[in-house]
Motif scaffolding. Structure first.
Motif, PDB file in Angstrom:
ATOM      1  N   ASP A 106       0.850  -1.192   0.000  1.00 48.76           N
ATOM      2  CA  ASP A 106       0.000   0.000   0.000  1.00 48.76           C
ATOM      3  C   ASP A 106       0.882   1.237   0.000  1.00 48.76           C
ATOM      4  O   ASP A 106       1.934   1.272   0.643  1.00 48.76           O
ATOM      5  N   SER A 107       0.418   2.272  -0.673  1.00 42.91           N
ATOM      6  CA  SER A 107       1.199   3.502  -0.790  1.00 42.91           C
ATOM      7  C   SER A 107       1.062   4.361   0.460  1.00 42.91           C
ATOM      8  O   SER A 107       0.023   4.375   1.123  1.00 42.91           O
ATOM      9  N   PHE A 108       2.128   5.087   0.780  1.00 44.52           N
ATOM     10  CA  PHE A 108       2.058   6.100   1.834  1.00 44.52           C
ATOM     11  C   PHE A 108       1.247   7.315   1.375  1.00 44.52           C
ATOM     12  O   PHE A 108       0.786   8.108   2.197  1.00 44.52           O
ATOM     13  N   MET A 109       1.097   7.485   0.064  1.00 49.44           N
ATOM     14  CA  MET A 109       0.518   8.704  -0.480  1.00 49.44           C
ATOM     15  C   MET A 109      -0.984   8.797  -0.192  1.00 49.44           C
ATOM     16  O   MET A 109      -1.735   7.845  -0.440  1.00 49.44           O
ATOM     17  N   ALA A 110      -1.399   9.940   0.318  1.00 49.04           N
ATOM     18  CA  ALA A 110      -2.818  10.215   0.555  1.00 49.04           C
ATOM     19  C   ALA A 110      -3.161  11.548  -0.114  1.00 49.04           C
ATOM     20  O   ALA A 110      -2.367  12.504  -0.061  1.00 49.04           O
ATOM     21  N   PRO A 111      -4.336  11.644  -0.791  1.00 51.05           N
ATOM     22  CA  PRO A 111      -4.682  12.888  -1.488  1.00 51.05           C
ATOM     23  C   PRO A 111      -4.988  14.019  -0.508  1.00 51.05           C
ATOM     24  O   PRO A 111      -5.467  13.797   0.602  1.00 51.05           O
ATOM     25  N   THR A 112      -4.683  15.236  -0.928  1.00 50.70           N
ATOM     26  CA  THR A 112      -4.992  16.425  -0.129  1.00 50.70           C
ATOM     27  C   THR A 112      -6.089  17.226  -0.824  1.00 50.70           C
ATOM     28  O   THR A 112      -6.400  17.008  -2.002  1.00 50.70           O
ATOM     29  N   ALA A 113      -6.654  18.182  -0.083  1.00 51.42           N
ATOM     30  CA  ALA A 113      -7.784  18.952  -0.609  1.00 51.42           C
ATOM     31  C   ALA A 113      -7.420  19.794  -1.819  1.00 51.42           C
ATOM     32  O   ALA A 113      -8.274  20.093  -2.669  1.00 51.42           O
ATOM     33  N   ASP A 114      -6.155  20.180  -1.923  1.00 53.43           N
ATOM     34  CA  ASP A 114      -5.754  21.037  -3.041  1.00 53.43           C
ATOM     35  C   ASP A 114      -5.300  20.249  -4.265  1.00 53.43           C
ATOM     36  O   ASP A 114      -4.696  20.782  -5.186  1.00 53.43           O
ATOM     37  N   GLY A 115      -5.574  18.947  -4.272  1.00 52.61           N
ATOM     38  CA  GLY A 115      -5.239  18.126  -5.431  1.00 52.61           C
ATOM     39  C   GLY A 115      -3.854  17.524  -5.395  1.00 52.61           C
ATOM     40  O   GLY A 115      -3.436  16.866  -6.348  1.00 52.61           O
ATOM     41  N   GLY A 116      -3.122  17.698  -4.301  1.00 53.36           N
ATOM     42  CA  GLY A 116      -1.796  17.116  -4.172  1.00 53.36           C
ATOM     43  C   GLY A 116      -1.838  15.837  -3.347  1.00 53.36           C
ATOM     44  O   GLY A 116      -2.893  15.227  -3.149  1.00 53.36           O
ATOM     45  N   THR A 117      -0.690  15.428  -2.874  1.00 52.48           N
ATOM     46  CA  THR A 117      -0.602  14.243  -2.016  1.00 52.48           C
ATOM     47  C   THR A 117       0.335  14.524  -0.861  1.00 52.48           C
ATOM     48  O   THR A 117       1.165  15.435  -0.915  1.00 52.48           O
ATOM     49  N   ILE A 118       0.193  13.725   0.172  1.00 54.98           N
ATOM     50  CA  ILE A 118       1.062  13.817   1.334  1.00 54.98           C
ATOM     51  C   ILE A 118       1.360  12.405   1.815  1.00 54.98           C
ATOM     52  O   ILE A 118       0.494  11.510   1.734  1.00 54.98           O
ATOM     53  N   ALA A 119       2.588  12.168   2.264  1.00 54.86           N
ATOM     54  CA  ALA A 119       2.940  10.860   2.817  1.00 54.86           C
ATOM     55  C   ALA A 119       2.317  10.724   4.197  1.00 54.86           C
ATOM     56  O   ALA A 119       2.525  11.573   5.071  1.00 54.86           O
ATOM     57  N   HIS A 120       1.536   9.660   4.385  1.00 52.85           N
ATOM     58  CA  HIS A 120       0.816   9.475   5.650  1.00 52.85           C
ATOM     59  C   HIS A 120       0.864   8.005   6.041  1.00 52.85           C
ATOM     60  O   HIS A 120       0.724   7.113   5.204  1.00 52.85           O
ATOM     61  N   PHE A 121       1.072   7.755   7.334  1.00 52.51           N
ATOM     62  CA  PHE A 121       1.085   6.387   7.848  1.00 52.51           C
ATOM     63  C   PHE A 121       0.655   6.448   9.299  1.00 52.51           C
ATOM     64  O   PHE A 121       1.358   6.994  10.153  1.00 52.51           O
ATOM     65  N   SER A 122      -0.507   5.914   9.607  1.00 51.16           N
ATOM     66  CA  SER A 122      -1.088   6.037  10.944  1.00 51.16           C
ATOM     67  C   SER A 122      -0.730   4.843  11.822  1.00 51.16           C
ATOM     68  O   SER A 122      -0.292   3.792  11.336  1.00 51.16           O
ATOM     69  N   GLY A 123      -0.963   5.020  13.100  1.00 55.67           N
ATOM     70  CA  GLY A 123      -0.752   3.924  14.033  1.00 55.67           C
ATOM     71  C   GLY A 123      -1.633   2.738  13.727  1.00 55.67           C
ATOM     72  O   GLY A 123      -1.212   1.580  13.861  1.00 55.67           O
ATOM     73  N   LYS A 124      -2.857   2.986  13.306  1.00 52.84           N
ATOM     74  CA  LYS A 124      -3.762   1.887  12.965  1.00 52.84           C
ATOM     75  C   LYS A 124      -3.237   1.107  11.774  1.00 52.84           C
ATOM     76  O   LYS A 124      -3.321  -0.126  11.724  1.00 52.84           O
ATOM     77  N   GLU A 125      -2.688   1.830  10.778  1.00 50.58           N
ATOM     78  CA  GLU A 125      -2.133   1.154   9.596  1.00 50.58           C
ATOM     79  C   GLU A 125      -0.899   0.345   9.954  1.00 50.58           C
ATOM     80  O   GLU A 125      -0.633  -0.701   9.340  1.00 50.58           O
ATOM     81  N   LEU A 126      -0.154   0.797  10.955  1.00 55.94           N
ATOM     82  CA  LEU A 126       1.006   0.040  11.419  1.00 55.94           C
ATOM     83  C   LEU A 126       0.577  -1.227  12.138  1.00 55.94           C
ATOM     84  O   LEU A 126       1.108  -2.316  11.881  1.00 55.94           O
TER      85      LEU A 126
END
Length: 727
Positions: free
Chosen positions: A112-132
């Protein structure tokens, strides 16, 4: 030439040409710049990395879980996940995966990708404790042995904090790999890791009771440790792809014995071929990056056979690292134009491959609990732990045989390179003598180690061990550990580890209960209680101790007199999983429920008959479409030659034609018998063992004889001589 005038190409000859003309990869390793010290653990989210990146309180909490077996604090997950993600991204990772170990015996992963979409049409690397902490693969598409139906698919992966996350490199990027357990929606184990962790917990609990009896107050986690010695074969990929049996079954179903095999013993510990050594060096470097403490490499006995072995690690980590080792052996071999074969018996008539599993237990507070010291007769604590192992092997010999049972290992066990199917314990001269003394009332002395002089002044004297080694024993004491030599090379070590951890936990429980009762809290009664316990165990379990030649026919007879089991085939051996006392033990120590244990039987039985099915289908196809046509062509050439000689008035000898014609008929008859043996399917594992496999051997018998007669340029399959000796 073909009929239209084109030149025909013999794939086997092309494979030989490719192997002999092999050239090393253009870019060698920068070994001076990337020393083992500089790369070791470079791709591991290790304790040292965590110490630098995590808040002190979070780091200390994780260390309590990793080192002392304390419960994991779930509130730390978000902080750990963020830190782990940042570290992985710095190393080029764009994806993460929960790596788990299903009951196939292999490794599974979903990226699974770290990339998550942002409101302005970009992406940000995200990884939560639940996903871990938690993932959700399909819980019914893997073997479950009836635990999960197809329409009940939910399963979970669960972060195992005791096995560090790591980065796997690819030339186009990297992936963060997180070792996990894998369970169903009902909480039942669908994997190899979960029972290992449970069994380690059970072993610690009972070992702590013994240590308490001996006055230890520190409660450092007592972990089983393991060091698996991985044997394997290497063949050129050209040969591999010219052999449908190697490609699909992992072993050769046909092949006449070469003129020279292993009888000269000149391959064992010999100079490693340049191509193979280059491969080994790269495998080791990749394993160093992943924190795998590889120690040993050498040629094994059979031509084309090799070994790699690590230093001891805790059992869970050793199991994970062993899976990485097998994966990298296969991956790196391809880079060097070779294929790594981990089947237990890829070549008939030569040594097969095992995975000698060295096992011990200990903690940071008390060290190795199976270290006898110089005078083991005085080391009561060691004697209790060693006696517990002996009792465990004797009582659960059927289980130990069951966890090493497979279609592949059946071809190896009992041959000249592997222990017999009889499970026995080798103690060696010193320890054997001590336990014999205990059996009759008390140990008063230990055989000394001594010094070895070889009669050459320039060679230093050597410290001589108090006892010899025995390579024919399936379960041998080798100085400060037991070596389970019967494990097959293609196995995950998790199953044998679960069995050893649990049977020793049960035995330590028995010992602790008896010692506690006999002492009644009075420490002055320790020596007499220990003596009584050891004498009892040796009286009841000494029949499992055998220091002689495990390969001999005499041992087969003697073992039967002693009442030891001799389950030579997988269908017989797997019954050891279903015995009532085995079910009761696994349930009592919360390692495997009755349903979980029965599911293992169903899965291993299914894997057995499916393996035989694949091999039988291959055997028939190869015999019909490759070997039979080659024999017919040669027969036709001989017949044409005889006819031509007769036409010009020459006398001729038809002995070769007569022999080929007879063998072709016998081959056809054997194929027909194999067809009949398989016409009702393969689901009966006893039929697979007793009818289908012998029918396959009959086909092979005539095919291999034809190989020794048919003209070399007509034979379609790479030969043993070519595959084993062209490197």
């Amino acid at each position: 030439m073909t009929k239209n005038g084109a030149t025909s190409v013999n794939p086997r000859k092309s494979a030989v040409a490719a192997a002999t003309n092999y050239k090393a990869p253009a870019v060698p390793l920068e070994f001076l710049e990337t020393t083992p010290e500089s790369v070791f653990g470079a791709n591991v989210f290790s304790k040292s990395v965590m110490k630098k990146r995590l808040p002190k309180t979070i780091y200390k909490s994780l260390m309590q879980t990793i080192e002392a077996g304390a419960k994991l604090d779930p509130t730390a997950a978000d902080i750990v996940a963020s830190s782990m993600k940042d570290w992985a991204v710095e190393k080029g990772a764009t994806h993460y995966t929960h790596v788990f170990y299903p009951l196939t015996g292999g490794t599974a992963e979903k990226h699974d990708s770290f990339m998550a979409p942002t409101a302005d049409g970009g992406t940000i690397a995200h990884f939560s404790g639940k996903e871990l902490i938690q993932g959700e693969p399909d819980g019914s598409s893997f073997p479950t042995g009836g635990i999960r139906a197809t329409h009940r698919a939910r399963g979970y992966t669960i972060w195992d904090v005791t096995s560090p996350a790591y980065i796997l490199e690819n030339e186009n990027g990297t992936t963060l790999c997180i070792p996990t357990a894998f369970v169903s929606w009902t909480g039942e184990a669908l994997d190899k890791k979960t029972p290992v962790l449970r069994s380690m917990q059970a072993l610690d609990a009972q070992a702590q009771r013994i240590l308490k009896v001996f006055g230890h107050t520190a409660e450092a986690f007592v972990a089983s440790t393991a060091g698996p010695e991985q044997e394997y074969f290497l063949v050129d990929r050209g040969f591999f792809y010219s052999r449908p049996d190697l490609m699909t079954a992992g072993r050769s179903l046909f092949g006449a014995a070469p003129a020279k095999g292993q009888e000269f013993c000149d391959h064992y510990f010999g100079a490693i071929p340049e191509r193979v050594l280059a491969f080994m060096l790269e495998v080791e470097r990749e394993l160093y990056k992943l924190g795998v403490p590889i120690k040993t490499r050498h040629n094994e006995v059979a031509p084309g056979q090799y070994e790699i072995a690590p230093v001891f690690e805790t059992a869970n980590l050793a199991s994970d690292h062993q899976q990485l080792c097998m994966m990298l052996l296969k991956k790196v071999a391809k880079k060097y134009g070779m294929e790594c074969l981990t089947h237990e018996k890829p070549f008939a008539g030569l040594n097969g491959s095992g995975k000698h599993l060295n096992w011990s237990l200990g903690s940071s507070a008390v060290g190795n609990l199976l270290d006898p010291g110089d005078t083991p007769h005085d080391n009561a604590q060691f004697l209790v732990f060693a006696a517990a192992v002996i009792r465990a092997v004797h009582k659960h010999q059927g289980l130990l045989r069951a966890v090493i049972a497979s279609a592949g290992n059946d071809h190896r066990l009992g041959a000249n390179e592997a222990p017999p199917a009889i499970i026995s314990v080798y103690l060696g001269d010193q320890l054997g003598d001590v336990f014999e003394q205990l059996k009759v009332g008390g140990a008063k002395s230990s055989l000394p180690k001594g010094t070895l002089e070889v009669g050459v002044d320039t060679l230093p004297p050597l410290d001589k061990d108090a006892g010899d080694r025995n390579r024919t024993s399936p379960f041998a004491f080798t100085g400060n550990r037991f070596e389970f030599r019967a494990v097959g090379s293609n196995f995950s070590i998790s199953g044998p580890l679960v069995a050893m951890n649990t049977i020793v936990a049960e035995s330590l429980d028995y010992c602790a209960t008896k010692l506690e009762a006999d002492m009644g809290g009075d420490q002055s009664k320790l020596n007499s209680a220990v003596q009584s316990l050891l004498t009892e165990i040796m009286t009841e379990s000494s029949s499992v101790i055998f220091n002689g030649d495990g390969y001999s026919e005499e041992w087969q007879t003697e073992a039967a007199k002693r009442g030891l089991l001799n389950r030579k085939t997988t269908p017989e051996a797997l019954q050891g999983l279903l015995e009532p006392h085995v079910k009761e033990m696994f349930s009592k120590y919360k390692v495997l429920s009755e349903r979980e244990l029965e599911s293992r039987y169903e899965i291993y039985a299914e894997q057995y008959w499916m393996t035989v099915e694949v091999e039988a289908l291959l055997c028939k196809k190869m015999a019909k479409t490759m070997i039979f046509p080659a024999a017919i062509r040669f027969q036709n050439e001989l017949a044409s030659t005889c006819a031509n000689l007769k036409a010009v008035g020459y006398s001729f000898d038809t002995d070769t034609l007569d022999k080929v014609t007879a063998l072709v008929k016998l081959l056809q008859d054997a194929i027909t018998q194999l067809d009949k043996a398989t016409e009702d399917g393969y689901h009966d594992i006893y039929k697979c063992c007793n009818e289908i496999l012998p029918a396959m051997l009959e086909v092979r018998k005539y095919a291999d004889e034809l190989e020794t007669i048919v003209a070399d340029d007509l034979w379609p399959l790479p030969t043993y001589q070519e595959m084993l000796f062209i490197k």
